[in-house]
Design a protein around this motif. Structure first.
Motif, PDB file in Angstrom:
ATOM      1  N   SER A  39       9.638   3.942   0.322  1.00 37.01           N
ATOM      2  CA  SER A  39      10.472   5.133   0.229  1.00 37.01           C
ATOM      3  C   SER A  39      11.893   4.726   0.597  1.00 37.01           C
ATOM      4  O   SER A  39      12.108   3.737   1.300  1.00 37.01           O
ATOM      5  N   GLY A  40      12.856   5.515   0.126  1.00 32.98           N
ATOM      6  CA  GLY A  40      14.237   5.188   0.449  1.00 32.98           C
ATOM      7  C   GLY A  40      15.210   6.059  -0.323  1.00 32.98           C
ATOM      8  O   GLY A  40      14.835   7.095  -0.880  1.00 32.98           O
ATOM      9  N   THR A  41      16.440   5.609  -0.381  1.00 32.98           N
ATOM     10  CA  THR A  41      17.526   6.362  -1.010  1.00 32.98           C
ATOM     11  C   THR A  41      18.117   5.551  -2.150  1.00 32.98           C
ATOM     12  O   THR A  41      18.407   4.352  -1.982  1.00 32.98           O
ATOM     13  N   PRO A  86       8.271  14.783  -2.618  1.00 29.65           N
ATOM     14  CA  PRO A  86       7.859  16.184  -2.712  1.00 29.65           C
ATOM     15  C   PRO A  86       8.622  17.036  -1.695  1.00 29.65           C
ATOM     16  O   PRO A  86       9.034  16.547  -0.634  1.00 29.65           O
ATOM     17  N   GLU A  87       8.799  18.289  -2.008  1.00 25.73           N
ATOM     18  CA  GLU A  87       9.483  19.201  -1.106  1.00 25.73           C
ATOM     19  C   GLU A  87       8.778  19.221   0.247  1.00 25.73           C
ATOM     20  O   GLU A  87       7.561  19.353   0.331  1.00 25.73           O
ATOM     21  N   GLY A  88       9.551  19.060   1.316  1.00 28.00           N
ATOM     22  CA  GLY A  88       8.996  19.084   2.663  1.00 28.00           C
ATOM     23  C   GLY A  88       8.477  17.754   3.165  1.00 28.00           C
ATOM     24  O   GLY A  88       8.034  17.656   4.305  1.00 28.00           O
ATOM     25  N   ILE A  89       8.528  16.711   2.331  1.00 29.91           N
ATOM     26  CA  ILE A  89       8.051  15.379   2.717  1.00 29.91           C
ATOM     27  C   ILE A  89       9.249  14.484   3.002  1.00 29.91           C
ATOM     28  O   ILE A  89      10.164  14.359   2.189  1.00 29.91           O
ATOM     29  N   GLY A  90       9.250  13.854   4.191  1.00 35.87           N
ATOM     30  CA  GLY A  90      10.334  12.962   4.570  1.00 35.87           C
ATOM     31  C   GLY A  90      10.107  11.544   4.102  1.00 35.87           C
ATOM     32  O   GLY A  90       9.082  11.214   3.491  1.00 35.87           O
ATOM     33  N   LEU A  91      11.051  10.669   4.423  1.00 32.94           N
ATOM     34  CA  LEU A  91      10.959   9.285   3.974  1.00 32.94           C
ATOM     35  C   LEU A  91       9.767   8.559   4.598  1.00 32.94           C
ATOM     36  O   LEU A  91       9.117   7.741   3.936  1.00 32.94           O
ATOM     37  N   ARG A  92       9.485   8.830   5.858  1.00 34.71           N
ATOM     38  CA  ARG A  92       8.338   8.173   6.506  1.00 34.71           C
ATOM     39  C   ARG A  92       7.051   8.508   5.777  1.00 34.71           C
ATOM     40  O   ARG A  92       6.286   7.616   5.396  1.00 34.71           O
ATOM     41  N   GLU A  93       6.794   9.791   5.556  1.00 33.64           N
ATOM     42  CA  GLU A  93       5.577  10.200   4.881  1.00 33.64           C
ATOM     43  C   GLU A  93       5.594   9.767   3.416  1.00 33.64           C
ATOM     44  O   GLU A  93       4.552   9.461   2.822  1.00 33.64           O
ATOM     45  N   GLY A  94       6.796   9.734   2.830  1.00 35.10           N
ATOM     46  CA  GLY A  94       6.904   9.380   1.419  1.00 35.10           C
ATOM     47  C   GLY A  94       6.419   7.980   1.109  1.00 35.10           C
ATOM     48  O   GLY A  94       5.905   7.723   0.003  1.00 35.10           O
ATOM     49  N   ALA A  95       6.564   7.061   2.051  1.00 36.99           N
ATOM     50  CA  ALA A  95       6.106   5.688   1.817  1.00 36.99           C
ATOM     51  C   ALA A  95       4.592   5.590   1.773  1.00 36.99           C
ATOM     52  O   ALA A  95       4.046   4.589   1.309  1.00 36.99           O
ATOM     53  N   ALA A 121       8.637   0.148   9.226  1.00 37.89           N
ATOM     54  CA  ALA A 121       9.974   0.753   9.244  1.00 37.89           C
ATOM     55  C   ALA A 121      10.999  -0.323   8.920  1.00 37.89           C
ATOM     56  O   ALA A 121      11.156  -1.290   9.683  1.00 37.89           O
ATOM     57  N   ILE A 122      11.700  -0.146   7.813  1.00 36.90           N
ATOM     58  CA  ILE A 122      12.752  -1.084   7.423  1.00 36.90           C
ATOM     59  C   ILE A 122      14.090  -0.651   8.006  1.00 36.90           C
ATOM     60  O   ILE A 122      14.927  -1.454   8.388  1.00 36.90           O
ATOM     61  N   SER A 123      14.311   0.664   8.063  1.00 35.43           N
ATOM     62  CA  SER A 123      15.498   1.215   8.693  1.00 35.43           C
ATOM     63  C   SER A 123      15.055   2.362   9.603  1.00 35.43           C
ATOM     64  O   SER A 123      13.854   2.577   9.795  1.00 35.43           O
ATOM     65  N   VAL A 152      15.777   0.637   1.065  1.00 37.09           N
ATOM     66  CA  VAL A 152      14.429   0.912   1.562  1.00 37.09           C
ATOM     67  C   VAL A 152      14.487   1.431   2.991  1.00 37.09           C
ATOM     68  O   VAL A 152      15.164   0.860   3.857  1.00 37.09           O
ATOM     69  N   ALA A 153      13.757   2.509   3.239  1.00 35.81           N
ATOM     70  CA  ALA A 153      13.609   3.047   4.588  1.00 35.81           C
ATOM     71  C   ALA A 153      12.261   2.647   5.184  1.00 35.81           C
ATOM     72  O   ALA A 153      12.182   2.189   6.329  1.00 35.81           O
ATOM     73  N   TRP A 154      11.195   2.822   4.405  1.00 37.79           N
ATOM     74  CA  TRP A 154       9.830   2.520   4.859  1.00 37.79           C
ATOM     75  C   TRP A 154       9.069   1.818   3.747  1.00 37.79           C
ATOM     76  O   TRP A 154       9.307   2.074   2.572  1.00 37.79           O
ATOM     77  N   ALA A 155       8.159   0.944   4.143  1.00 32.41           N
ATOM     78  CA  ALA A 155       7.283   0.266   3.187  1.00 32.41           C
ATOM     79  C   ALA A 155       5.839   0.458   3.620  1.00 32.41           C
ATOM     80  O   ALA A 155       5.526   0.396   4.808  1.00 32.41           O
ATOM     81  N   GLY A 156       4.973   0.709   2.660  1.00 35.88           N
ATOM     82  CA  GLY A 156       3.554   0.823   2.956  1.00 35.88           C
ATOM     83  C   GLY A 156       2.871  -0.530   2.930  1.00 35.88           C
ATOM     84  O   GLY A 156       3.240  -1.410   2.141  1.00 35.88           O
TER      85      GLY A 156
END
Length: 323
Positions: free
Chosen positions: A63-65, A106-115, A318-320, A31-35
């Motif tokens: 969001s994450g990897t 989605p294309e152009g969306i990073g992990l921060r926005e993805g959460a 922010a988790i990471s 996990v990178a970010w949590a909403g």
């Protein structure tokens, strides 16, 4: 693994028991970010327990990897950057979730926005277009219009040519929602919204997280054959219902929750998002709206901010340090 756990109602970021073995149909996500969602606050207060078999760790979207895939997972690979819709467990370093509840960013969306995507856009799509059967040109009333769900629903209304009217709690929020594309709005501190919405033309679909005494006013502004979709009861769980008016105008009142739906049902919603909404996110016609972010160690401050009703859009943890 570190995750949030509660002791005497206070959140602590600490070591918890390891996750169970990865199932064949699951993926494991670092996990990178949590909403943050209002459901997290209600759970913390002891009024919204997780569904049976789901962890007590809060968090309904991340969001994450992907760091591992079950034997039957074919659509993802280790290293994919994704977002996921959860029944719980998002406030943690790692989650394991049915692959049907996961989408690539989605294309152009990073992990921060993805959460900021899974919960609010799933809720908006499910209740406007699936439960509410919203058709092109129909008019929508969005209560709590400046919330994460409200700002997502507002953008979907714009994208699919549905005029929308928002109610909210401050002139600042109203101005911001008008900038984002709301056709009109009403500050709830100025009294009932009934006259303003009826002058606007009434609503064919209402998305309401308030409940309580909003029911009577909602039915007054709901047009013939209109659909009221109730997604929360922040204003209370009881109200009088004018059944005569419902009969005469052929109105429908629909109750809806997302968290307890099965992985298959959530997968159906996410498939619709991938088809209809992900292209809009990739081309910039729709965007995740982020209010503020906090490190996971300051989750109590983040919850207090949401509880104060000051946010416009999503609040994230922010988790990471991955972006």
């Amino acid at each position: 693994m570190h995750a949030i756990s509660y002791e005497a109602g206070v959140a602590h970021w600490q070591t918890v028991s390891e996750l169970p073995s990865l199932k064949d149909n699951e993926v494991s996500i670092r996990v990178a970010w949590a909403g943050i969602n209002r459901a997290d606050l209600v759970q913390k207060a002891g009024h919204y327990p997780p569904p049976p078999g789901v962890t007590d760790i809060p968090g309904l979207e991340v969001s994450g990897t992907i760091i591992a895939c079950g034997a039957k997972v074919e659509q993802f690979r280790q290293g994919d950057r994704v977002c996921a819709l959860l029944a719980g467990g998002g406030y943690a370093e790692e989650v394991r979730v049915d692959a049907r509840q996961v989408l690539p960013l989605p294309e152009g969306i990073g992990l921060r926005e993805g959460a900021a995507l899974p919960e609010v856009f799933s809720t908006a799509w499910l209740n406007l277009f699936m439960k509410g059967q919203l058709r092109k040109g129909e008019r929508v009333l969005l209560h709590a219009g400046a919330s994460g769900v409200g700002t997502a629903a507002m953008q979907l209304c714009n994208a699919f040519e549905n005029p929308c009217f928002v109610t909210l709690g401050s002139e600042q929020k109203l101005a911001r929602c008008l900038e984002l594309g709301a056709d009109a709005g009403w500050n709830r501190h100025n009294g009932s919204f009934v006259e303003a919405v009826n002058e606007w033309g009434g609503a064919d679909v209402i998305l309401d997280p308030v409940g309580g005494n909003y029911l009577a006013d909602n039915l007054q502004v709901l047009n013939a054959d209109g659909r009221l979709v109730l997604i929360g009861v922040m204003g209370g769980g009881s109200a009088e219902l004018d059944m005569t008016q419902m009969l005469m105008k052929r109105q429908r009142v629909i109750g809806s929750t997302l968290r307890s739906k099965s992985p298959a049902a959530k997968g159906t919603i996410l498939e619709a998002l991938y088809t209809h909404v992900w292209p809009l996110l990739s081309n910039g016609k729709v965007s995740p709206l982020i209010d503020r972010t906090w490190p996971i160690s300051e989750v109590e401050e983040a919850h207090a901010h949401m509880q104060s009703d000051a946010s416009i859009g999503k609040v994230l943890l922010a988790i990471s340090d991955e972006e």
